[in-house]
Scaffold this motif. Structure first.
Motif, PDB file in Angstrom:
ATOM      1  N   GLU A  53       0.857  -1.189   0.000  1.00 48.67           N
ATOM      2  CA  GLU A  53       0.000   0.000   0.000  1.00 48.67           C
ATOM      3  C   GLU A  53       0.889   1.232   0.000  1.00 48.67           C
ATOM      4  N   GLU A  54       0.423   2.261  -0.677  1.00 55.20           N
ATOM      5  CA  GLU A  54       1.207   3.482  -0.803  1.00 55.20           C
ATOM      6  C   GLU A  54       0.774   4.508   0.245  1.00 55.20           C
ATOM      7  N   PRO A  55       1.721   5.253   0.821  1.00 56.42           N
ATOM      8  CA  PRO A  55       1.353   6.357   1.728  1.00 56.42           C
ATOM      9  C   PRO A  55       0.859   7.542   0.910  1.00 56.42           C
ATOM     10  N   ASP A  56       0.190   8.482   1.578  1.00 53.11           N
ATOM     11  CA  ASP A  56      -0.221   9.717   0.895  1.00 53.11           C
ATOM     12  C   ASP A  56       0.994  10.582   0.587  1.00 53.11           C
ATOM     13  N   SER A  57       1.966  10.569   1.487  1.00 52.35           N
ATOM     14  CA  SER A  57       3.230  11.271   1.251  1.00 52.35           C
ATOM     15  C   SER A  57       4.316  10.590   2.058  1.00 52.35           C
TER      16      SER A  57
END
Length: 626
Positions: A53-57
């Motif tokens: 999963e990718e972080p928002d930043s």
């Protein structure tokens, strides 16, 4: 050397900020336990760490040429695949053989069985084996001990302690955390706090951190009062020094105070209990040719604290369903008093929305949660108000005590995490004010904070508590009597907590082995008898050796030491109860705590003496010479 780094991460989900400028590192060989209250984002963080999963930043940096493996909380497989097809995919014969051995150890022995026929627990164990045989450099495990019985947990504990790679796992099993991990990372209000050591060290270091934060806040408030007094005197900000003081005041005023941990608040809610409680008279239950429960009889006493233990599939949940009135025994009788009000906390929660599936969930004794229903309505359907020691409390207020904010209360259940659903379900059951609590695997998916408060709640609960759990810490903390399933479906009674049961069971098995040996003769082989005669003849020839034996004091100690240990354990148990009793009387609490510490030191010395005498007895039995 750092092998994985998260740098200044932020991540939001619906109305919640899960991570706010959070950073994390993982070094070679580290075994990290990730903890925090349900719904704070632990599983999301684990997926980010695993690259799923990718972080928002922010950035995730993984060292080159490293492999990772991820165990999800709820694994999904191709439904038409068989067990062996799942674990053997892409593996050589050696790895496949190792996978079969692990599966057998974890109670999955039909390798040709389709995955769609497996229970949720069996699928979790299948997924665990699938990643363990991959020989990854970093393991990411989300609740690996869920659905494992005590023997399986012990096996996994030893396996991970010997694992040479790095490990990050989410678990609420406190004994497991203490044994396996060498660092604890806590996710709290979007920030990450790191503590070296296992769970015991975490508790100590966290208390120090909170004390320091509170001391810093007291100092800030003191400076603010001084600066405010200066500002209110009307001093004119003409000099550089005066301007600096004004700027300092404004800066201190805008600083946020340290946030205290959220804590689930539970007050004991129960209904008066009459003379007749719950009585089991010669109850038996089987399916097909297999007898799960055989001739179980017991009359539950008021304020009983009981656990039912045994390996997966032995019949624990079946017996709980019989006690809850959700299944009928084949033979025997269950008598439930007229004043008895049972609260049944099932280990299964269904969230299917279709009416047919809803009825199917009820038919199969599963707790049903409609994902479209609002949190507040789910509780109000049970009771809009409940009587507690604080008086009448509304459903909304009880939800706040269970960490559901006003905004979250009007969200659909489908947006809750698995742990939040479990917490919500627990509140619904307690709102019914039962006087008999049946808790089937209550520790699955509940965070440590909630478990700690639940344990305190059970201390003051005025009623009967019956627990099925593989969490050794929870059982040691809450129960005083155990019923253990035997191989034939009968149940054997033990007094004390889980650790005492394990010790007693081991001693009973040793005693049974000795009895079998004595019934079969001396227990010596012909070669041993020859060796013994040889040693005797050496003695007659005047060789300078003699048979090893205990001294008078050692023999006396050996005869009495088990009774001494049992007495000390009972004294510690009594002192634990007094600690709860004197929780608000600090003078008496200090005295009792000191007594407990001294008794534990005596017990430790006795245990060391017992180990020495046991080793000596074994050497004597083997005919060793002094």
């Amino acid at each position: 050397m750092n092998i994985l780094t998260l740098d200044h991460l932020t991540k939001a989900y619906t109305h919640r900020n899960l991570l706010e400028d959070a950073s994390f590192y993982l070094q070679e060989g580290e075994r990290v336990g990730l903890i925090g209250i349900n719904g704070t984002g632990k599983s999301t963080l684990l997926k980010i760490l695993a690259g799923l999963e990718e972080p928002d930043s922010g950035k995730r940096i993984l060292a080159a040429n490293l492999t990772t493996a991820f165990l999800p909380q709820h694994p999904v497989f191709p439904e038409e695949a068989t067990v062996i097809e799942v674990v053997a995919a892409g593996k050589n014969e050696s790895d496949t053989a190792a996978a079969k051995a692990m599966l057998t150890r974890l109670g999955v022995s039909d390798f040709a069985q389709p995955v769609k026929e497996l229970s949720g627990g069996q699928k979790k164990r299948l997924a665990l084996v699938q990643i363990l045989v991959n020989s990854a450099d970093i393991l990411f495990l989300d609740e690996p001990t869920n659905h494992l019985d005590a023997e399986m947990s012990d096996w996994l504990e030893n396996y991970l302690k010997g694992f040479r790679g790095a490990l990050v796992m989410i678990t609420h099993d406190r004994y497991f955390l203490d044994s396996v991990t060498n660092r604890i990372v806590e996710l709290d209000h979007g920030s990450l706090y790191s503590y070296d050591g296992g769970y015991s060290s975490y508790l100590e270091l966290k208390a120090q951190r909170e004390d320091y934060a509170q001391a810093a806040e007291r100092k800030r408030q003191s400076i603010l009062r001084t600066e405010l007094a200066w500002v209110q005197r009307g001093a004119r900000a003409r000099s550089t020094k005066q301007k600096a003081r004004l700027e300092r005041y404004e800066m201190l005023k805008t600083l946020e105070a340290p946030q205290a941990d959220q804590a689930v608040e539970l007050n004991s809610i129960s209904t008066r209990m009459g003379k007749t409680t719950v009585e089991c008279h010669d109850i038996s239950k089987g399916y097909g040719d297999r007898m799960l429960v055989r001739n179980f009889s017991y009359i539950f006493l008021k304020n009983d604290r009981i656990s039912i233990v045994g390996p997966n599939g032995c019949g624990k949940s079946t017996l709980m369903k019989i006690l809850a009135g959700k299944e009928r025994p084949d033979t025997g009788e269950l008598v439930v008093g007229q004043t008895i009000k049972i609260g049944y906390y099932s280990q299964m929660i269904e969230d299917k929305a279709e009416e047919q599936e809803k009825e199917e969930a009820r038919w199969n004794n599963l707790e049903y949660m409609d994902p479209q229903e609002k949190v507040i309505d789910y509780i109000k359907n049970t009771a809009e108000y409940v009587q507690t020691k604080d008086g009448s409390v509304s459903a909304s207020k009880m939800l706040e005590r269970f960490l559901f904010t006003p905004d979250a209360q009007y969200s659909p259940i489908g947006k809750l995490s698995g742990g939040e659903k479990r917490r919500l379900n627990l509140l619904r059951i307690l709102m019914e004010a039962p006087n008999v609590l049946l808790l089937d695997e209550p520790t699955n998916d509940l965070d440590i904070t909630t478990l700690t408060i639940l344990e305190d709640y059970l201390d003051q609960f005025d009623g009967i508590v019956i627990v099925v759990s593989h969490d050794r810490y929870f059982l040691d903390r809450t129960v005083r009597r155990l019923f253990a399933f035997e191989a034939d479906g009968s149940l054997r009674q033990y007094e004390g907590g889980y650790t005492y049961y394990e010790t007693k069971k081991g001693l009973d098995q040793e005693e049974e082995t000795e009895k079998r040996n004595s019934r079969s003769g001396s227990g010596q082989s012909n070669s041993e008898k020859i060796d013994e005669q040889t040693e005797k003849s050496r003695g007659f020839r005047g060789e300078n050796k003699r048979k090893l034996k205990m001294s008078y004091q050692e023999a006396r100690d050996y005869e009495n030491i088990e009774a001494d240990i049992a007495a000390l354990e009972e004294k510690i148990s009594d002192l634990d109860q007094k600690i709860v009793q004197y929780a608000t009387d600090f003078v008496k609490l200090n005295e009792v705590s000191k007594q407990k510490e001294e008794t534990e030191q005596l017990l430790e010395a006795k245990m060391e003496r017992w180990e020495y005498l046991e080793e000596l007895a074994e050497r004597i039995a083997n005919g060793e010479m002094a």
